[in-house]
Design a protein around this motif. Structure first.
Motif, PDB file in Angstrom:
ATOM      1  N   GLU A 206      -0.267  15.049  -7.199  1.00 55.96           N
ATOM      2  CA  GLU A 206      -0.087  13.968  -6.230  1.00 55.96           C
ATOM      3  C   GLU A 206      -1.011  14.145  -5.024  1.00 55.96           C
ATOM      4  OE1 GLU A 206       3.335  12.731  -3.132  1.00 55.96           O
ATOM      5  OE2 GLU A 206       4.004  13.011  -5.208  1.00 55.96           O
TER       6      GLU A 206
ATOM      7  N   MET B 114       0.842  -1.184   0.000  1.00 51.89           N
ATOM      8  CA  MET B 114       0.000   0.000   0.000  1.00 51.89           C
ATOM      9  C   MET B 114       0.887   1.246   0.000  1.00 51.89           C
ATOM     10  SD  MET B 114      -3.035   0.947   2.593  1.00 51.89           S
ATOM     11  CE  MET B 114      -3.616   2.596   2.674  1.00 51.89           C
ATOM     12  N   ARG B 115       0.512   2.220  -0.759  1.00 50.21           N
ATOM     13  CA  ARG B 115       1.277   3.445  -0.880  1.00 50.21           C
ATOM     14  C   ARG B 115       1.011   4.361   0.316  1.00 50.21           C
ATOM     15  NH1 ARG B 115       1.083   7.815  -5.785  1.00 50.21           N
ATOM     16  NH2 ARG B 115       2.638   9.149  -4.868  1.00 50.21           N
ATOM     17  N   SER B 116       2.048   5.008   0.782  1.00 56.83           N
ATOM     18  CA  SER B 116       1.860   5.968   1.876  1.00 56.83           C
ATOM     19  C   SER B 116       1.845   7.372   1.286  1.00 56.83           C
ATOM     20  CB  SER B 116       2.976   5.837   2.914  1.00 56.83           C
ATOM     21  OG  SER B 116       4.220   6.144   2.327  1.00 56.83           O
ATOM     22  N   TYR B 117       1.078   8.235   1.905  1.00 58.93           N
ATOM     23  CA  TYR B 117       0.921   9.611   1.440  1.00 58.93           C
ATOM     24  C   TYR B 117       1.384  10.567   2.518  1.00 58.93           C
ATOM     25  CZ  TYR B 117      -2.017   7.535  -2.169  1.00 58.93           C
ATOM     26  OH  TYR B 117      -2.479   6.781  -3.220  1.00 58.93           O
TER      27      TYR B 117
ATOM     28  N   ARG C 233       4.159  18.153  -4.486  1.00 65.14           N
ATOM     29  CA  ARG C 233       2.968  17.436  -4.983  1.00 65.14           C
ATOM     30  C   ARG C 233       2.651  17.832  -6.429  1.00 65.14           C
ATOM     31  NH1 ARG C 233       4.168  17.224  -0.642  1.00 65.14           N
ATOM     32  NH2 ARG C 233       4.812  15.122  -0.455  1.00 65.14           N
TER      33      ARG C 233
END
Length: 126
Positions: A83, A1-4, A78
């Motif tokens: 993003e 899972m991608r972290s933001y 971003r």
């Protein structure tokens, strides 16, 4: 899972967030598509089946030059609205995955050697 990343909030000692509550607004997306007919009827259908996305308008008052630069750096990292990132709602404490919906709007209000800024930020849920 991608972290933001989490959007900086420049918290102040006296409050849990540095955001200006007078600038905080939340708007729900209208999911209906409407078609007016010649005889006065209005036909509607859903635009999509996902839950209504939220749009946020928020801002900061009396932001220091250092914090303004940090916010600009976050915005540029971003690539503006490209993003997504997390925004912590200062009222509910909920995290929302959002993008910048518009460019940042800074208003200079410094006096003499004191460089202070007001900023308006528009966000939309992903």
């Amino acid at each position: 899972m991608r972290s933001y990343a989490l959007m900086p909030n420049f918290g102040r000692i006296s409050t849990s967030t540095g955001e200006d509550s007078s600038k905080h607004k939340v708007e729900l997306e209208d999911q209906a598509i409407r078609v007016d007919s010649d005889n006065g009827y209005v036909f509607t259908r859903p635009r999509h089946t996902r839950k209504a996305r939220k749009s946020f308008e928020t801002g900061f008052t009396d932001l220091s030059e250092t914090n303004r630069k940090e916010l600009v750096k976050f915005y540029e990292a971003r690539m503006g609205g490209v993003e997504p990132f997390f925004y912590k709602n200062p009222v509910s404490g909920d995290l929302h995955l959002v993008r910048f919906a518009d460019k940042l709007l800074f208003s200079y209000k410094g006096i003499g050697g004191v460089h202070l800024w007001d900023v308006l930020i528009k966000l939309t849920e992903v």
